[in-house]
Design a protein around this motif. Structure first.
Motif, short mmCIF file in Angstrom:
data_model
loop_
_atom_site.label_atom_id
_atom_site.label_comp_id
_atom_site.label_asym_id
_atom_site.label_seq_id
_atom_site.Cartn_x
_atom_site.Cartn_y
_atom_site.Cartn_z
N ALA A 37 1.29 -1.55 15.07
CA ALA A 37 0.77 -2.65 14.24
C ALA A 37 0.80 -2.27 12.77
N HIS A 40 4.46 -2.14 11.51
CA HIS A 40 4.98 -3.50 11.35
C HIS A 40 4.45 -4.15 10.07
N TYR A 41 3.17 -4.00 9.83
CA TYR A 41 2.56 -4.59 8.63
C TYR A 41 3.17 -3.97 7.36
N THR A 44 6.69 -5.21 6.75
CA THR A 44 6.68 -6.59 6.22
C THR A 44 6.43 -6.60 4.72
N ASN A 71 2.43 -11.32 9.08
CA ASN A 71 1.16 -10.60 8.94
C ASN A 71 0.24 -10.87 10.12
N THR A 74 0.95 -9.08 13.33
CA THR A 74 0.45 -7.70 13.44
C THR A 74 -0.65 -7.60 14.49
N TYR A 78 -0.50 -5.65 18.22
CA TYR A 78 -1.48 -4.62 18.59
C TYR A 78 -1.91 -4.82 20.04
#
Length: 339
Positions: A37, A40-41, A44, A71, A74, A78
């Protein structure tokens, strides 16, 4: 392979994930989901910070919505990670880590310059000329003369453009515009000064005057039948900004004509020129989509995606969106290479 319980994956892990076919569990179970998570955030944020096409005229709303979606995703990633085998999560975390590292390296100015991805950006580079000591005083310090003050009227057009670029790089458009006007007084056919002045005026929301300079530059370049790399690149930029300047005035057909000129050009090989070319294709596809030419817009967006797959979501929106328009982002905040 971990999803299919491949032989050996039940004992091929390390640390807390000995069995790669198991889903996260136990005390250390949340580590992989939290890591994925977070990566990924981070990915981005880097992507939207580094991107230039997403800043091009009417894509602001779509880019903002898409970033918001990523966003929010995310949180979903998770919880989804708790339902996936640890082997898949290990691959996923590695992939995201390499993606972040790659973008960070390529976005570094030195690396970009070495790879030819940045080029000589007239609007961003640090010009090798002294800075005006006061905006209201047409003088600057001459470092070669031990601080002697000289008038900007004694500078050549090229030096005036370089000095204006230094102001533009600091966000001081109101200081750069008079210098560019002076450069054109000295040399009315200085194409680079016309284009940069047009860009600066556009960013000040003076669309009509911006279009005048940009269209004049594009016309002069077309009459000269440019073959040199720098001239072709300048024609692309002038046509692109002339197009958006007209569109922002409500002159959609005139704007599309300028953008279509770029779309009909042969795709440049030079990385900097190709980036400008693709920016123009995004603008052109947006404009003709809003005119109901959906299939044609999708065709040009596919050419952009072939070069940069990160814009595949925009293509998907174009192919599947049932709304009347595709929003695009504001060119007023973007800077384009013109040298």
């Amino acid at each position: 392979m971990s999803l299919a319980d491949h032989p050996g994956f039940d004992s091929g892990g390390a640390l807390w994930f000995q069995d790669l076919t198991e889903i996260p569990n136990g005390l250390y179970g949340p580590l992989f989901p939290f890591l994925i998570a977070g990566l990924h955030y981070t990915n981005t944020q880097i992507t939207f910070t580094a991107s230039s096409v997403h800043k091009v005229d009417k894509f602001a709303e779509l880019a903002k919505a898409y970033k918001t979606f990523l966003n929010l995703l995310t949180v979903g990633l998770y919880f989804l990670s708790f339902q996936m085998p640890q082997g898949s999560l290990l691959y996923w975390a590695t992939n995201l880590s390499f993606s972040i590292a790659q973008q960070s390296i390529l976005n570094h100015p030195v690396v970009s310059a070495k790879l030819g991805l940045q080029g000589n950006d007239t609007l961003q580079k640090e010009a090798g000329n002294p800075i005006l000591t006061n905006i209201n005083e047409p003088q600057l310090s001459d470092s070669s003369s031990k601080g002697r003050m000289i008038s900007v009227h004694n500078l050549t057009p090229k030096e005036l453009v370089a000095l204006s670029a230094k102001y533009l790089s600091g966000g001081h458009k109101e200081k750069s515009i008079p210098l560019l006007r002076l450069a054109l007084e000295k040399d009315p056919e200085y194409l680079q000064a016309m284009v940069i002045l047009g860009q600066a005026l556009y960013q000040k929301d003076q669309f009509a005057e911006a279009a005048k300079y940009l269209e004049e530059a594009a016309s002069m370049l077309l009459d000269a039948c440019p073959t040199e790399l720098a001239e072709v690149d300048l024609l692309i930029v002038a046509s692109q900004w002339a197009g958006v300047s007209n569109i922002r005035q409500g002159k959609t057909s005139e704007g599309i004509t300028h953008l279509e000129r770029v779309a009909n050009m042969e795709e440049p090989e030079d990385p900097k020129s190709k980036a400008h070319y693709l920016d123009a294709l995004v603008l052109y596809s947006s404009a003709i989509f809003n005119e109901g030419r959906r299939d044609e817009a999708a065709k040009y967006l596919r050419r952009v995606v072939a070069y940069d797959p990160s814009f595949s979501e925009l293509l998907k929106q174009c192919e599947e969106d049932d709304t009347d328009t595709i929003p695009t982002s504001s060119s007023s905040n973007s800077t384009h290479k013109t040298s």
